[in-house]
Design an enzyme around this catalytic site. Structure first.
Site, short mmCIF file in Angstrom:
data_model
loop_
_atom_site.label_atom_id
_atom_site.label_comp_id
_atom_site.label_asym_id
_atom_site.label_seq_id
_atom_site.Cartn_x
_atom_site.Cartn_y
_atom_site.Cartn_z
N LYS A 11 0.85 -1.21 0.00
CA LYS A 11 0.00 0.00 0.00
C LYS A 11 0.88 1.25 0.00
O LYS A 11 2.05 1.21 0.41
CB LYS A 11 -0.94 0.03 1.22
CG LYS A 11 -0.25 0.11 2.60
CD LYS A 11 0.01 1.51 3.12
CE LYS A 11 0.67 1.50 4.49
NZ LYS A 11 1.67 2.49 4.73
N ASP A 141 -2.23 -1.79 10.14
CA ASP A 141 -2.46 -1.79 8.69
C ASP A 141 -3.03 -3.12 8.17
O ASP A 141 -3.36 -3.22 6.99
CB ASP A 141 -1.14 -1.53 7.94
CG ASP A 141 -0.69 -0.07 8.05
OD1 ASP A 141 -1.55 0.80 8.29
OD2 ASP A 141 0.51 0.17 7.88
O1 C5P Z 1 0.18 -1.14 14.64
P1 C5P Z 1 1.62 -1.33 14.30
O2 C5P Z 1 2.27 -2.42 15.10
O3 C5P Z 1 1.86 -1.50 12.83
O4 C5P Z 1 2.35 0.02 14.70
C1 C5P Z 1 3.76 0.13 14.82
C2 C5P Z 1 4.10 1.29 15.75
O5 C5P Z 1 3.72 2.52 15.12
C3 C5P Z 1 3.35 1.27 17.05
O6 C5P Z 1 4.05 0.53 18.01
C4 C5P Z 1 3.30 2.76 17.43
O7 C5P Z 1 4.49 3.16 18.01
C5 C5P Z 1 3.18 3.43 16.07
N1 C5P Z 1 1.78 3.76 15.70
C6 C5P Z 1 1.15 4.81 16.33
N2 C5P Z 1 -0.15 5.12 16.00
C7 C5P Z 1 -0.80 4.42 15.04
C8 C5P Z 1 -0.16 3.34 14.37
C9 C5P Z 1 1.14 3.04 14.73
O8 C5P Z 1 1.73 5.48 17.21
N3 C5P Z 1 -2.04 4.75 14.74
#
Ligand code: C5P
Length: 314
Positions: A11, A141
């Site tokens: 994406k 995601d």
């Molecule tokens: O959800 P995911 O594990 O992909 O996110 C990776 C990191 O990105 C999270 O640990 C966080 O620090 C940050 N993040 C965030 N807010 C979001 C998505 C991700 O702060 N909405």
């Protein structure tokens, strides 16, 4: 012994606005996510034993529990122990084409493919929204990677509202192979540097969420107007990533200077930079122009295009 092959597309973020921080450490976002045809292939094969095994052709991709695809299989095994006992475990073979740690949701789309593939291998008959709910527990995601197309994503990124399918837009992606940006670092730095500007009280927060600046780009998408879409690209994380990574800034500036580029932006937390272009021929020409300025083979360049679906069975 049964097997499935799934196509797991990457994406890009056409829009990423950080609305506020949240008590759970994540950030409240308003994003527009777009699937592109650059994709990994995920081959799933059931095993005689109840084990999970990951193989990948890319040396940088871990094959242990730190791989999100592994965690997706482990989640299914925990949720559906009877199916695991009946159908056996799974061997996951990942054929990587999407650059890793790139801001292109490569890990998330692999996890999405594993959820969808195990649903088929184990005859679970889960709905898309059930799969998306499971996906949200793995990463912000992952639900989008299941849904695919052109989507407004809010909350952590897991609340999805589909937009109408876009007519094909050609895209050039540029990423330095050796350059990685930590997503957690990017959000944390943004919070430290710009967090004071959030509207904190809940009434104002609701007002801001309702009036997100994504309105103009949404209108351009509804009007199928690539020029206006390109003019309204936005990513708040550029404010922290571009100053810290001059190479990313340079790619961004070079793309902007090339003929045929409608607009350019960093995807997600980077370091991939993308350019929207008018045609496939122009995309190839833009790629050549970039290669002429930066012959360094550490720079990976891809021509891709928008697509209207997420993970698919091959
Ligand atoms: O959800 P995911 O594990 O992909 O996110 C990776 C990191 O990105 C999270 O640990 C966080 O620090 C940050 N993040 C965030 N807010 C979001 C998505 C991700 O702060 N909405």
């Amino acid at each position: 012994m049964r097997s499935y092959t799934l196509i797991a597309p990457a994406k890009i973020n056409l829009y990423l606005e950080i609305i506020s921080d949240r008590p759970d450490g994540y950030h409240e976002l308003a994003m527009i996510l777009q699937s592109v045809d650059l994709a990994d292939e995920i081959y799933l094969q059931s095993l005689d034993t109840e084990s999970i095994c990951v193989k990948c052709n890319h040396p940088q991709v871990p094959t242990d529990q730190s791989n999100l695809a592994y965690r997706a299989a482990a989640l299914m095994a925990t949720k559906f122990p009877q199916a695991l006992a009946e159908y056996g475990g799974v061997e996951i073979t990942i054929n990587k084409h999407i650059p890793v740690a790139a801001g292109l949701a490569g890990g998330s789309t692999n996890a999405a493919a594993v959820l969808m593939g195990i649903d088929l291998l184990w005859n679970l008959g889960l709905t898309k929204s059930e799969l998306e709910e499971l996906g949200a527990t793995l990463g912000s995601d992952v639900p989008f990677c299941i849904a695919g197309g052109t989507v407004i994503a809010t909350g952590r990124g897991e609340k999805l509202s589909p937009l109408p399918n876009l007519d094909t837009i050609y895209i050039v992606l540029a990423k330095y192979r050796s350059l990685e940006v930590s997503t957690a670092w990017a959000y944390k730095t943004y919070r430290q540097e710009f967090g004071n500007s959030y509207l904190r009280d809940s009434e104002n927060l609701a007002a801001r969420a309702a009036a997100v600046h994504s309105e103009a780009i949404v209108k351009a998408i509804l009007n199928q107007d690539p020029g206006k879409i390109a003019a309204k690209l936005h990513n708040d994380l550029e404010r922290v990533v571009l100053p810290a990574y001059p190479q990313v800034l340079q790619l961004r500036e070079l793309f902007a200077s090339f003929t045929g580029v409608l607009g350019t932006m960093m995807s997600g937390s980077g370091p991939t930079v993308f350019a929207l272009v008018e045609s496939e021929e122009q995309a190839e020409a833009v790629k050549l122009q970039m290669r002429a300025v930066i012959p360094d083979q550490d720079l990976e360049l891809f021509v891709t295009r928008t697509i209207t679906q997420g993970v698919q069975v091959a």
